[in-house]
Design an enzyme around this catalytic site. Structure first.
Site, PDB file in Angstrom:
ATOM      1  N   LYS A  21     -66.703   3.390  52.925  1.00 40.16           N
ATOM      2  CA  LYS A  21     -67.912   2.760  53.454  1.00 40.16           C
ATOM      3  C   LYS A  21     -67.690   1.254  53.632  1.00 40.16           C
ATOM      4  O   LYS A  21     -68.019   0.691  54.673  1.00 40.16           O
ATOM      5  CB  LYS A  21     -69.039   3.029  52.442  1.00 40.16           C
ATOM      6  CG  LYS A  21     -70.426   2.810  52.948  1.00 40.16           C
ATOM      7  CD  LYS A  21     -71.402   3.672  52.152  1.00 40.16           C
ATOM      8  CE  LYS A  21     -71.789   3.104  50.813  1.00 40.16           C
ATOM      9  NZ  LYS A  21     -72.816   2.059  50.870  1.00 40.16           N
ATOM     10  N   SER A  22     -67.134   0.606  52.621  1.00 42.11           N
ATOM     11  CA  SER A  22     -66.950  -0.852  52.691  1.00 42.11           C
ATOM     12  C   SER A  22     -66.019  -1.226  53.842  1.00 42.11           C
ATOM     13  O   SER A  22     -66.261  -2.186  54.570  1.00 42.11           O
ATOM     14  CB  SER A  22     -66.359  -1.373  51.382  1.00 42.11           C
ATOM     15  OG  SER A  22     -67.284  -1.216  50.347  1.00 42.11           O
ATOM     16  N   ARG A  26     -66.987  -3.248  57.551  1.00 38.73           N
ATOM     17  CA  ARG A  26     -66.244  -4.470  57.884  1.00 38.73           C
ATOM     18  C   ARG A  26     -65.456  -4.312  59.173  1.00 38.73           C
ATOM     19  O   ARG A  26     -65.362  -5.249  59.973  1.00 38.73           O
ATOM     20  CB  ARG A  26     -65.313  -4.835  56.729  1.00 38.73           C
ATOM     21  CG  ARG A  26     -66.064  -5.409  55.526  1.00 38.73           C
ATOM     22  CD  ARG A  26     -65.229  -5.249  54.277  1.00 38.73           C
ATOM     23  NE  ARG A  26     -65.767  -5.962  53.137  1.00 38.73           N
ATOM     24  CZ  ARG A  26     -66.741  -5.514  52.351  1.00 38.73           C
ATOM     25  NH1 ARG A  26     -67.322  -4.353  52.610  1.00 38.73           N
ATOM     26  NH2 ARG A  26     -67.148  -6.230  51.315  1.00 38.73           N
ATOM     27  N   GLY A  94     -77.211  -2.777  51.848  1.00 40.23           N
ATOM     28  CA  GLY A  94     -77.063  -4.191  51.496  1.00 40.23           C
ATOM     29  C   GLY A  94     -75.870  -4.814  52.205  1.00 40.23           C
ATOM     30  O   GLY A  94     -75.909  -5.978  52.611  1.00 40.23           O
ATOM     31  N   ARG A 122     -84.227  -6.168  47.249  1.00 45.64           N
ATOM     32  CA  ARG A 122     -82.945  -6.606  46.649  1.00 45.64           C
ATOM     33  C   ARG A 122     -82.726  -8.075  46.991  1.00 45.64           C
ATOM     34  O   ARG A 122     -83.107  -8.543  48.066  1.00 45.64           O
ATOM     35  CB  ARG A 122     -81.812  -5.710  47.163  1.00 45.64           C
ATOM     36  CG  ARG A 122     -81.979  -4.277  46.654  1.00 45.64           C
ATOM     37  CD  ARG A 122     -80.895  -3.369  47.161  1.00 45.64           C
ATOM     38  NE  ARG A 122     -79.590  -3.781  46.665  1.00 45.64           N
ATOM     39  CZ  ARG A 122     -78.447  -3.269  47.122  1.00 45.64           C
ATOM     40  NH1 ARG A 122     -78.459  -2.348  48.069  1.00 45.64           N
ATOM     41  NH2 ARG A 122     -77.305  -3.682  46.631  1.00 45.64           N
ATOM     42  N   GLN A 169     -70.056  -8.643  48.574  1.00 45.35           N
ATOM     43  CA  GLN A 169     -70.932  -8.817  49.739  1.00 45.35           C
ATOM     44  C   GLN A 169     -71.193 -10.290  49.989  1.00 45.35           C
ATOM     45  O   GLN A 169     -71.170 -10.750  51.130  1.00 45.35           O
ATOM     46  CB  GLN A 169     -72.252  -8.066  49.523  1.00 45.35           C
ATOM     47  CG  GLN A 169     -72.049  -6.556  49.497  1.00 45.35           C
ATOM     48  CD  GLN A 169     -73.331  -5.782  49.312  1.00 45.35           C
ATOM     49  OE1 GLN A 169     -74.396  -6.363  49.101  1.00 45.35           O
ATOM     50  NE2 GLN A 169     -73.238  -4.477  49.386  1.00 45.35           N
ATOM     51  N   ASP A 315     -69.723   0.574  41.594  1.00 41.79           N
ATOM     52  CA  ASP A 315     -70.525   1.701  42.095  1.00 41.79           C
ATOM     53  C   ASP A 315     -70.298   2.986  41.304  1.00 41.79           C
ATOM     54  O   ASP A 315     -70.999   3.976  41.497  1.00 41.79           O
ATOM     55  CB  ASP A 315     -70.223   1.928  43.582  1.00 41.79           C
ATOM     56  CG  ASP A 315     -70.714   0.758  44.421  1.00 41.79           C
ATOM     57  OD1 ASP A 315     -71.685   0.089  44.016  1.00 41.79           O
ATOM     58  OD2 ASP A 315     -70.111   0.498  45.479  1.00 41.79           O
ATOM     59  N   LYS A 342     -79.153  -2.930  42.356  1.00 42.90           N
ATOM     60  CA  LYS A 342     -78.617  -2.046  43.394  1.00 42.90           C
ATOM     61  C   LYS A 342     -79.763  -1.260  44.043  1.00 42.90           C
ATOM     62  O   LYS A 342     -80.920  -1.643  43.931  1.00 42.90           O
ATOM     63  CB  LYS A 342     -77.553  -1.131  42.785  1.00 42.90           C
ATOM     64  CG  LYS A 342     -76.341  -1.884  42.238  1.00 42.90           C
ATOM     65  CD  LYS A 342     -75.553  -2.528  43.347  1.00 42.90           C
ATOM     66  CE  LYS A 342     -74.373  -3.305  42.826  1.00 42.90           C
ATOM     67  NZ  LYS A 342     -73.719  -4.103  43.864  1.00 42.90           N
ATOM     68  N   ARG A 346     -79.927   0.819  38.213  1.00 42.98           N
ATOM     69  CA  ARG A 346     -79.069   1.950  37.841  1.00 42.98           C
ATOM     70  C   ARG A 346     -78.876   2.079  36.332  1.00 42.98           C
ATOM     71  O   ARG A 346     -78.566   3.176  35.853  1.00 42.98           O
ATOM     72  CB  ARG A 346     -77.713   1.842  38.552  1.00 42.98           C
ATOM     73  CG  ARG A 346     -77.846   2.117  40.034  1.00 42.98           C
ATOM     74  CD  ARG A 346     -76.530   2.064  40.780  1.00 42.98           C
ATOM     75  NE  ARG A 346     -76.749   2.443  42.179  1.00 42.98           N
ATOM     76  CZ  ARG A 346     -75.910   2.175  43.173  1.00 42.98           C
ATOM     77  NH1 ARG A 346     -74.786   1.514  42.930  1.00 42.98           N
ATOM     78  NH2 ARG A 346     -76.188   2.562  44.393  1.00 42.98           N
TER      79      ARG A 346
HETATM   80  C1  S3P Z   1     -69.939  -3.632  48.446  1.00 41.18           C
HETATM   81  C2  S3P Z   1     -69.920  -4.420  47.340  1.00 41.18           C
HETATM   82  C3  S3P Z   1     -70.646  -4.099  46.111  1.00 41.18           C
HETATM   83  C4  S3P Z   1     -70.988  -2.624  46.041  1.00 41.18           C
HETATM   84  C5  S3P Z   1     -71.569  -2.121  47.330  1.00 41.18           C
HETATM   85  C6  S3P Z   1     -70.588  -2.314  48.471  1.00 41.18           C
HETATM   86  C7  S3P Z   1     -69.241  -4.094  49.661  1.00 41.18           C
HETATM   87  O1  S3P Z   1     -71.855  -4.845  46.091  1.00 41.18           O
HETATM   88  O2  S3P Z   1     -71.894  -2.379  44.992  1.00 41.18           O
HETATM   89  O3  S3P Z   1     -71.866  -0.734  47.233  1.00 41.18           O
HETATM   90  O4  S3P Z   1     -68.991  -3.297  50.570  1.00 41.18           O
HETATM   91  O5  S3P Z   1     -68.940  -5.286  49.704  1.00 41.18           O
HETATM   92  P1  S3P Z   1     -71.892  -6.353  45.529  1.00 41.18           P
HETATM   93  O6  S3P Z   1     -70.885  -7.111  46.264  1.00 41.18           O
HETATM   94  O7  S3P Z   1     -73.269  -6.861  45.831  1.00 41.18           O
HETATM   95  O8  S3P Z   1     -71.642  -6.229  44.054  1.00 41.18           O
END
Ligand code: S3P
Length: 428
Positions: A21-22, A26, A94, A122, A169, A315, A342, A346
């Site tokens: 996903k990350s 990106r 987020g 958030r 993030q 996560d 989150k 959690r």
């Molecule tokens: C993510 C970073 C994490 C993670 C989120 C995905 C990302 O959040 O919890 O599910 O893709 O950069 P934070 O950077 O806010 O901790």
């Protein structure tokens, strides 16, 4: 609503999980500020990453989505983005909101970005503050703490920013803003968090370098579209690793997941607890290391998780809590206060729901104390609309005696469509 029960024997098989996903978010966002065509193979299938594509389309980026999770992005660089004629919707994501805010900070038009009720609650001040330091014009509800965010693009400049919270993030929002700022943007991390933005920007030709905890990006440099192959998401694999680790006689292989060292905290913790996990078929997908993970069930011991380890398994903590209910001894997790911010709180959610099933978990202000092993008993549990709580409860239900009914189970679609079928598949 979904119901889960314990398998008759150990879990077994060989499976693939959705694309990371990350990396998918990106790749799409970096593709949108690059010149030319970006082809993404294995784009994450969940709703979160789909929201990123829809937002980019509203910003005038040409996107073709085809079967097999292939995405083609055409752009002529950041100046080709267009003012959206409607509100951008990040849904539950987020990453979409925070990373896009970084990009939009320097594009000369007005945009408004919002999300669902969870995302609107958030904290966004964590990106508003550094982006304002760069000269951005950005504000939001409640003294700019919450979305909707209104952003009017400005000529922004590089800054030297020391992170007060460990967040990939926030880091990514600043680095993406730095790409179109004048001068250098220097970011110093508190603890190392996932580095996919840095790796991807480099892959696309950006001038970016990391030394120790400091990353420097040179602003106003052009980057070009590229081909990106997305590995499987280790955060999605985690539910199956957890289930196999805690179920005797299991033998499971998960194919081609990212083993980026900023993401493998959960695998390392499971190994330290006594799980048998082997990395096989190691390779690289361009900028990211990848391997298949083979896991067999074994006896598990409690563990201590320290604050500096948290970003590498942020996560995975809800499902780690489930595993720890089956481990011998007292597990202590500290420095995990970010979990309260989150998709749900959690720490509270997992404590409440696992204790309903017979676990012995105590919540602290920044973590959990888990006494194990305790047998779990199926009952009715809640997800708080949070995909990671839903999937952690699916693992708990599969370790429990009797039937567990998970209310509000649909939320798993934000990251893992097809999850419930796979859970049943590995039990056969
Ligand atoms: C993510 C970073 C994490 C993670 C989120 C995905 C990302 O959040 O919890 O599910 O893709 O950069 P934070 O950077 O806010 O901790």
């Amino acid at each position: 609503m979904e119901t889960v029960t314990k398998p008759n024997k150990g879990i077994s098989g060989c499976l693939r999980v959705p694309g990371d996903k990350s990396i998918s978010h990106r790749a799409a966002i970096v593709g949108a500020i690059a010149t030319g065509t970006t082809e993404i193979i294995g784009y994450a299938s969940g709703l979160d990453c789909s929201h990123t594509l829809t937002c980019l389309e509203k910003l005038g980026v040409t996107i073709e989505r085809s079967a097999e999770n292939r995405v083609l992005i055409q752009s002529a660089g950041p100046e080709s983005l267009e003012e959206p004629d409607t509100i951008l919707d990040a849904g539950n994501s987020g990453t979409t909101m925070r990373l896009l805010a970084g990009v939009l900070a320097s594009i000369p038009f007005c945009s408004v970005i919002t999300g669902d009720s969870s995302l609107r609650n958030r904290p966004m001040d964590r990106i508003v503050e550094p982006l304002r330091q760069m000269g951005a014009c950005i504000c939001g509800r409640k003294d700019s703490c919450y979305a909707p965010l209104m952003i009017k693009g400005e000529n922004i400049h590089g800054i030297c920013y020391q992170q007060k919270i460990a967040s990939a993030q926030v880091k990514s929002a600043i680095l993406l803003a730095g790409m179109n700022a004048t001068g250098y943007t220097i970011l110093e991390e508190l603890y190392r968090s996932r580095d996919h933005t840095e790796r991807l920007l480099k892959w696309f030709g950006a001038q970016i370098s990391t030394e120790g905890m400091r990353t420097t990006v040179t602003g106003k440099t052009r980057i070009s579209g590229r081909r990106v192959t997305v590995p499987g998401d280790i955060s999605s694999a985690a539910y199956f690793l957890a289930l196999a680790a805690a179920t005797p006689e299991s033998d499971l292989t998960i194919l081609d997941v990212s083993i980026n060292p900023t993401r493998t905290g959960f695998v390392e913790i499971l190994q330290d607890m006594g799980a048998n996990i082997a990395l096989i078929d190691e390779k690289h997908y361009g900028f990211e290391p990848v391997a298949s993970l083979k896991i067999t069930g074994s006896a598990l011991n409690a563990i201590e998780v320290r604050p500096e380890q948290i970003p590498n398994l942020i996560d995975e903590i809800p499902v780690l809590a489930v595993v720890c209910t089956q481990a011998e001894g007292v597990t202590r997790i500290s420095g995990a206060q970010e979990l309260r911010l989150k998709e749900s709180d959690r720490l509270t959610a997992i404590t409440k729901e696992l204790n309903k099933m017979g676990a012995n978990i105590q919540e602290t202000s920044d973590g959990l104390i888990i006494k194990g092993p305790t047998p779990l008993f199926g009952t009715n549990v809640e997800t708080y609309g949070d995909h990671r709580i839903a999937m952690a409860m699916a693992v708990a239900g599969s370790l429990a005696q009797g039937t567990t009914t998970i209310n509000g189970a649909d939320c798993v679609d934000v990251s893992f469509p097809g999850f419930w079928d796979l859970v049943e598949q590995v039990k056969q």
